[in-house]
Design a protein around this motif. Structure first.
Motif, short mmCIF file in Angstrom:
data_model
loop_
_atom_site.label_atom_id
_atom_site.label_comp_id
_atom_site.label_asym_id
_atom_site.label_seq_id
_atom_site.Cartn_x
_atom_site.Cartn_y
_atom_site.Cartn_z
N HIS A 27 4.72 2.28 24.17
CA HIS A 27 4.50 1.08 23.35
C HIS A 27 5.76 0.78 22.53
N GLU A 28 6.37 1.83 21.95
CA GLU A 28 7.55 1.62 21.10
C GLU A 28 8.78 1.22 21.93
N ILE A 29 8.96 1.86 23.09
CA ILE A 29 10.11 1.51 23.94
C ILE A 29 9.96 0.06 24.44
N GLY B 133 0.64 3.74 10.34
CA GLY B 133 0.72 3.65 11.78
C GLY B 133 1.20 4.98 12.35
N ILE B 134 1.24 5.04 13.69
CA ILE B 134 1.69 6.27 14.35
C ILE B 134 3.04 6.06 15.04
N GLY B 135 3.56 4.85 14.95
CA GLY B 135 4.87 4.56 15.55
C GLY B 135 5.46 3.31 14.93
N LEU B 136 6.75 3.13 15.11
CA LEU B 136 7.41 1.91 14.64
C LEU B 136 8.76 1.77 15.34
N ILE C 3 12.91 -3.15 15.37
CA ILE C 3 12.77 -4.62 15.37
C ILE C 3 11.55 -5.05 14.56
N GLN C 4 10.58 -4.14 14.38
CA GLN C 4 9.39 -4.50 13.60
C GLN C 4 9.68 -4.63 12.11
N ILE C 5 10.88 -4.17 11.70
CA ILE C 5 11.32 -4.46 10.33
C ILE C 5 12.57 -5.36 10.39
N CYS D 68 -1.07 -2.69 17.01
CA CYS D 68 0.34 -2.93 16.74
C CYS D 68 0.48 -3.41 15.31
N LEU D 69 1.39 -2.80 14.57
CA LEU D 69 1.57 -3.18 13.17
C LEU D 69 2.07 -4.61 13.05
N SER D 70 2.62 -5.17 14.14
CA SER D 70 3.09 -6.56 14.14
C SER D 70 2.01 -7.53 14.60
O1 K1U Z 1 4.36 -0.04 17.16
C1 K1U Z 1 3.43 -0.23 16.39
O2 K1U Z 1 3.12 -1.37 16.11
C2 K1U Z 1 2.67 0.91 15.80
C3 K1U Z 1 1.36 1.19 16.51
C4 K1U Z 1 1.59 2.26 17.57
C5 K1U Z 1 0.50 2.49 18.58
C6 K1U Z 1 -0.81 2.67 18.23
C7 K1U Z 1 -1.77 2.91 19.19
C8 K1U Z 1 -1.41 3.02 20.51
C9 K1U Z 1 -0.10 2.82 20.85
C10 K1U Z 1 0.86 2.58 19.89
C11 K1U Z 1 0.36 1.65 15.46
O3 K1U Z 1 0.55 2.64 14.84
S1 K1U Z 1 -1.06 0.69 15.22
C12 K1U Z 1 -1.97 1.60 14.00
C13 K1U Z 1 -2.63 2.83 14.51
O4 K1U Z 1 -2.74 3.03 15.70
C14 K1U Z 1 -3.14 3.85 13.57
C15 K1U Z 1 -3.20 3.61 12.22
C16 K1U Z 1 -3.70 4.59 11.37
C17 K1U Z 1 -4.10 5.80 11.86
C18 K1U Z 1 -4.05 6.05 13.20
C19 K1U Z 1 -3.57 5.07 14.06
#
Ligand code: K1U
Ligand code: ZN
Length: 171
Positions: A136-138, A44-47, A50-52, A94-96
């Motif tokens: 998204h993360e905030i 993912g690109i963020g976390l 609370i997601q863990i 969203c990873l969740s």
């Molecule tokens: O917060 C999260 O669930 C993580 C989420 C963040 C996010 C992605 C896209 C737009 C806004 C916020 C993710 O990382 S989902 C996975 C994803 O976007 C990704 C995965 C692999 C390579 C590139 C992107």
């Protein structure tokens, strides 16, 4: 325990409001390190913490496409202090909420204030995908999911799909 299991919809933890991080202790540093490992592994690109399953206002972000391009950002108690009038539409995931992607409209540019693991207070601007990801993360820190920015119909459809999947896993 570097890679931690992800909390998945409809887990009620995702609706909690997270608490301030407090002093930067070794535990906080270890949590940030585990979050980065978990995010890179997902991938993912963020976390948000609370997601863990940790209800603390801690976020990690990294838009690097390869391990060589990694530029991890660790944000403690982040807050948005300004948003632009101009908006941008980005497809979010969203990873969740695995394997569900939808377009969301958010401010294109933001200013944020946060603390670093080094105890520094930082104020900076972000735009484009970085601004989208940080917002998204905030949101996660306040129990808000990206599906809350969609129509009620779409949100209910996703919620029901994940509730059904969770029931299937239970039985
Ligand atoms: O917060 C999260 O669930 C993580 C989420 C963040 C996010 C992605 C896209 C737009 C806004 C916020 C993710 O990382 S989902 C996975 C994803 O976007 C990704 C995965 C692999 C390579 C590139 C992107
Ligand atoms: Zn998310």
């Amino acid at each position: 325990m570097p890679i931690r299991p992800l909390v998945i919809l409809p887990d009620a933890q995702l609706r909690l409001t997270s608490s301030p991080v407090g002093p930067v202790t070794d535990d906080v540093k270890a949590l940030a390190s585990d979050m980065l490992e978990t995010m890179y592994d997902a991938p993912g690109i963020g976390l948000a913490a609370i997601q863990i399953g940790v209800p603390k206002r801690l976020v990690v972000v990294d838009l690097g496409k390869t391990p060589e391009e990694r530029e991890p950002l660790v944000l403690l108690d982040p807050a948005v202090t300004w948003t632009s009038e101009e908006t941008r539409v980005h497809e979010e995931g969203c990873l969740s909420i695995p394997e569900y992607y939808e377009e969301v409209t958010r401010p294109d540019r933001i200013r944020i204030r946060y603390r670093t693991l080094e105890g520094e207070e930082v104020e900076r601007e972000a735009d484009g995908l970085l601004a989208t990801c940080i917002q998204h993360e905030i949101d996660h820190l306040d129990g808000i999911l990206f599906i809350d920015h969609l129509s009620r119909l779409k949100r209910q459809r996703v919620q029901k799909k994940f509730e059904k999947a969770a029931r299937r896993e239970e039985s």
